[in-house]
Design a protein around this motif. Structure first.
Motif, mmCIF file in Angstrom:
data_model
loop_
_atom_site.group_PDB
_atom_site.id
_atom_site.type_symbol
_atom_site.label_atom_id
_atom_site.label_comp_id
_atom_site.label_asym_id
_atom_site.label_seq_id
_atom_site.Cartn_x
_atom_site.Cartn_y
_atom_site.Cartn_z
ATOM 1 N N PRO A 130 -4.087 -4.597 4.466
ATOM 2 C CA PRO A 130 -4.449 -5.799 3.706
ATOM 3 C C PRO A 130 -3.312 -6.800 3.677
ATOM 4 O O PRO A 130 -2.187 -6.503 4.059
ATOM 5 C CB PRO A 130 -4.721 -5.243 2.303
ATOM 6 N N ALA A 131 -3.612 -7.992 3.193
ATOM 7 C CA ALA A 131 -2.577 -9.008 3.025
ATOM 8 C C ALA A 131 -1.620 -8.573 1.942
ATOM 9 O O ALA A 131 -1.960 -7.782 1.061
ATOM 10 C CB ALA A 131 -3.206 -10.348 2.671
ATOM 11 N N GLU A 132 -0.422 -9.093 2.005
ATOM 12 C CA GLU A 132 0.618 -8.723 1.042
ATOM 13 C C GLU A 132 0.212 -9.123 -0.363
ATOM 14 O O GLU A 132 -0.224 -10.237 -0.614
ATOM 15 C CB GLU A 132 1.915 -9.422 1.424
ATOM 16 N N LYS A 133 0.358 -8.211 -1.306
ATOM 17 C CA LYS A 133 -0.026 -8.473 -2.689
ATOM 18 C C LYS A 133 1.163 -8.698 -3.605
ATOM 19 O O LYS A 133 1.044 -9.354 -4.620
ATOM 20 C CB LYS A 133 -0.861 -7.301 -3.234
ATOM 21 N N GLY A 134 2.294 -8.095 -3.290
ATOM 22 C CA GLY A 134 3.471 -8.289 -4.142
ATOM 23 C C GLY A 134 3.429 -7.414 -5.383
ATOM 24 O O GLY A 134 2.564 -6.572 -5.565
ATOM 25 N N VAL A 175 23.937 4.994 10.098
ATOM 26 C CA VAL A 175 22.926 5.031 9.036
ATOM 27 C C VAL A 175 23.459 5.924 7.920
ATOM 28 O O VAL A 175 23.697 7.115 8.123
ATOM 29 C CB VAL A 175 21.580 5.562 9.571
ATOM 30 N N LYS A 176 23.646 5.338 6.738
ATOM 31 C CA LYS A 176 24.281 6.064 5.634
ATOM 32 C C LYS A 176 23.280 6.701 4.671
ATOM 33 O O LYS A 176 23.570 7.746 4.078
ATOM 34 C CB LYS A 176 25.182 5.108 4.846
ATOM 35 N N ALA A 177 22.124 6.061 4.450
ATOM 36 C CA ALA A 177 21.205 6.583 3.439
ATOM 37 C C ALA A 177 19.818 5.988 3.636
ATOM 38 O O ALA A 177 19.653 4.939 4.266
ATOM 39 C CB ALA A 177 21.712 6.259 2.036
ATOM 40 N N LEU A 178 18.829 6.681 3.086
ATOM 41 C CA LEU A 178 17.442 6.197 3.076
ATOM 42 C C LEU A 178 16.741 6.769 1.859
ATOM 43 O O LEU A 178 16.888 7.950 1.543
ATOM 44 C CB LEU A 178 16.700 6.636 4.343
ATOM 45 N N GLN A 179 15.982 5.926 1.172
ATOM 46 C CA GLN A 179 15.112 6.377 0.089
ATOM 47 C C GLN A 179 13.729 5.779 0.330
ATOM 48 O O GLN A 179 13.525 4.576 0.180
ATOM 49 C CB GLN A 179 15.634 5.945 -1.278
ATOM 50 N N LEU A 180 12.792 6.631 0.730
ATOM 51 C CA LEU A 180 11.410 6.184 0.852
ATOM 52 C C LEU A 180 10.776 6.095 -0.519
ATOM 53 O O LEU A 180 11.032 6.922 -1.398
ATOM 54 C CB LEU A 180 10.593 7.176 1.691
ATOM 55 N N MET A 181 9.930 5.079 -0.714
ATOM 56 C CA MET A 181 9.077 4.959 -1.879
ATOM 57 C C MET A 181 7.655 4.796 -1.362
ATOM 58 O O MET A 181 7.454 4.547 -0.170
ATOM 59 C CB MET A 181 9.513 3.780 -2.737
ATOM 60 N N PRO A 182 6.645 4.957 -2.210
ATOM 61 C CA PRO A 182 5.271 4.891 -1.693
ATOM 62 C C PRO A 182 4.969 3.626 -0.899
ATOM 63 O O PRO A 182 4.290 3.690 0.134
ATOM 64 C CB PRO A 182 4.415 4.980 -2.964
ATOM 65 N N ASP A 183 5.487 2.467 -1.355
ATOM 66 C CA ASP A 183 5.119 1.207 -0.711
ATOM 67 C C ASP A 183 6.305 0.384 -0.226
ATOM 68 O O ASP A 183 6.154 -0.788 0.094
ATOM 69 C CB ASP A 183 4.263 0.356 -1.660
ATOM 70 N N GLN A 198 0.835 -1.195 0.000
ATOM 71 C CA GLN A 198 0.000 0.000 0.000
ATOM 72 C C GLN A 198 0.879 1.258 0.000
ATOM 73 O O GLN A 198 1.872 1.324 0.727
ATOM 74 C CB GLN A 198 -0.902 0.015 1.234
ATOM 75 N N PRO A 199 0.518 2.286 -0.783
ATOM 76 C CA PRO A 199 1.344 3.500 -0.884
ATOM 77 C C PRO A 199 1.136 4.426 0.306
ATOM 78 O O PRO A 199 0.627 5.541 0.177
ATOM 79 C CB PRO A 199 0.855 4.138 -2.187
ATOM 80 N N LEU A 200 1.568 3.978 1.483
ATOM 81 C CA LEU A 200 1.316 4.710 2.724
ATOM 82 C C LEU A 200 2.424 5.689 3.094
ATOM 83 O O LEU A 200 2.227 6.550 3.949
ATOM 84 C CB LEU A 200 1.129 3.720 3.883
ATOM 85 N N LEU A 201 3.594 5.534 2.465
ATOM 86 C CA LEU A 201 4.752 6.310 2.917
ATOM 87 C C LEU A 201 4.909 7.641 2.200
ATOM 88 O O LEU A 201 5.720 8.467 2.621
ATOM 89 C CB LEU A 201 6.034 5.484 2.755
#
Length: 384
Positions: free
Chosen positions: A146-150, A92-100, A45-48
């Protein structure tokens, strides 16, 4: 791992299931190393956050591809960057958030008192706690995840010119069927190994994917990959037919799976690139010139790129932006995606990767029968 050890491992441990969440059996996850970690949101889910910008915009411009974090996403960011508070051995060197999902780089500078997986579980626990706080405050809707959709799976529909000659509908490949069922693409009961994970209710799915740093150059590729992720996702949304794997494509007796522009199989002239290992330097120079001239005239070059000469021709064609079809020894899973420069070539519609084999987690050894098989597929494609 030699064949005897591999057979022994299969006998006692069973066959491996395709997975991006297994650990390296021979690695100490407490030692000083650097890792790239990938963690998925439950149900994808695009929660981020929300993807913004356009794929063609220049880096640093106002319309450059980027992820605009949600309130929950900003909370996850703070939890990730705060890992060092609980484990000072980690930088912690780096982080890239994506929608899901998210990608991050962790540097274990000193030996950890626990397995790295314990650190990741602690991060997820912190995120779940913050999620409940946001839900209680009304900042995030308090709905069960929801359950994982992949990942999305693109079915191989017949190309226009091949509909008449096909007598059998494209069915899922044997090894692919279980994945498709487990991912909810077709109705089925959860696979045993997936059942527990699919029933999870936390923000993130159980498990995580890790890559272990092997060289300094690899770190630079990791950083670029993280920074380039928003642009790559925008391209996947623009060209899903070229950047998601497909399965069950019938071509003259072969059932193929792959990624890329399938229209290169139709409406174009194709030439098979075959160059012997015994070719002299002068002969190779002439061959490279002839194949590139053919590509300039509109021919699509097709090859498994086995011999050094074949590699040189296909590399030269690729670098010049000519359309190519590559026959590869290892198939694709629903999670597969083109790597590195192949991603942009697929997004531009000038590359097609094909295989008649199932996906495998093991390293594929190029045996003589396998090379002959791939060469025959390339020849068949050029004659179809």
């Amino acid at each position: 791992m030699d064949e005897k050890k591999l057979e022994a491992k299969k006998h006692f441990a069973g066959e491996k299931r395709p997975s991006m969440k297994r650990r390296d059996d021979y690695h100490d996850y407490q030692e000083r190393r650097m890792y790239m970690i990938t963690i998925e949101v439950t149900g994808r889910q695009p929660l981020l956050g929300t993807l913004r910008g356009t794929a063609s915009a220049l880096p640093g411009s106002t319309d450059a591809p980027r992820l605009e974090p949600s309130e929950l996403g900003r909370t996850v960011e703070r939890e990730w960057w705060g890992i060092s508070r609980y484990y000072p051995q980690i930088e912690v060197k780096a982080l890239q958030l994506m929608p899901d999902h998210l990608h991050g780089i962790l540097f274990v500078r000193e030996r950890l008192p626990v397995h790295l997986g314990h650190v990741i579980r602690g991060f997820k626990t912190g995120c779940n706690k913050k999620l409940r706080e946001l839900q209680a405050a009304g900042s995030v809707a308090a709905q069960p995840l929801p359950a994982e959709k992949g990942w999305r799976v693109v079915a191989a529909q017949p190309l226009p010119a091949e509909k008449e000659r096909r007598s059998v509908a494209a069915q899922p490949l044997p090894a692919e069927k279980g994945w498709r069922e487990a991912r909810g693409v077709v109705a089925a009961q959860p696979l045993p190994a997936e059942k527990e994970r699919r029933e999870g209710t936390g923000l993130f799915v159980q498990g995580y994917n890790d890559l272990i740093l092997r060289s300094y150059e690899e770190l630079q590729r990791w950083r670029h990959y993280l920074q380039d992720n928003p642009r790559r996702l925008l391209l996947k949304r623009e060209h899903p037919e070229w950047l998601y794997p497909f399965f069950g494509l019938h071509v003259k007796g072969y059932v193929l799976n792959g990624i890329g522009n399938r229209s290169l199989l139709q409406g174009t002239r194709r030439v098979n690139v075959r160059i012997s290992r015994r070719t002299t330097e002068a002969e190779l120079e002439r061959s490279v010139k002839q194949y590139l001239e053919a590509a300039e005239k509109g021919y699509v070059l097709v090859s498994p790129s086995i011999s050094p000469g074949e590699k040189e021709v296909m590399r030269a064609a690729f670098d010049r932006g000519f359309p190519t079809i590559a026959i590869v020894p290892k198939g694709f899973s629903p999670l597969s995606k083109p790597k590195g420069e192949q991603f942009d070539a697929c997004a531009a519609g000038r590359l097609l990767l094909l295989s008649n084999h199932d996906y495998s987690n093991e390293q594929v050894v190029l045996t003589k029968p396998l090379c002959e098989e791939m060469n025959l597929i390339a020849l068949t494609i050029c004659q179809s």
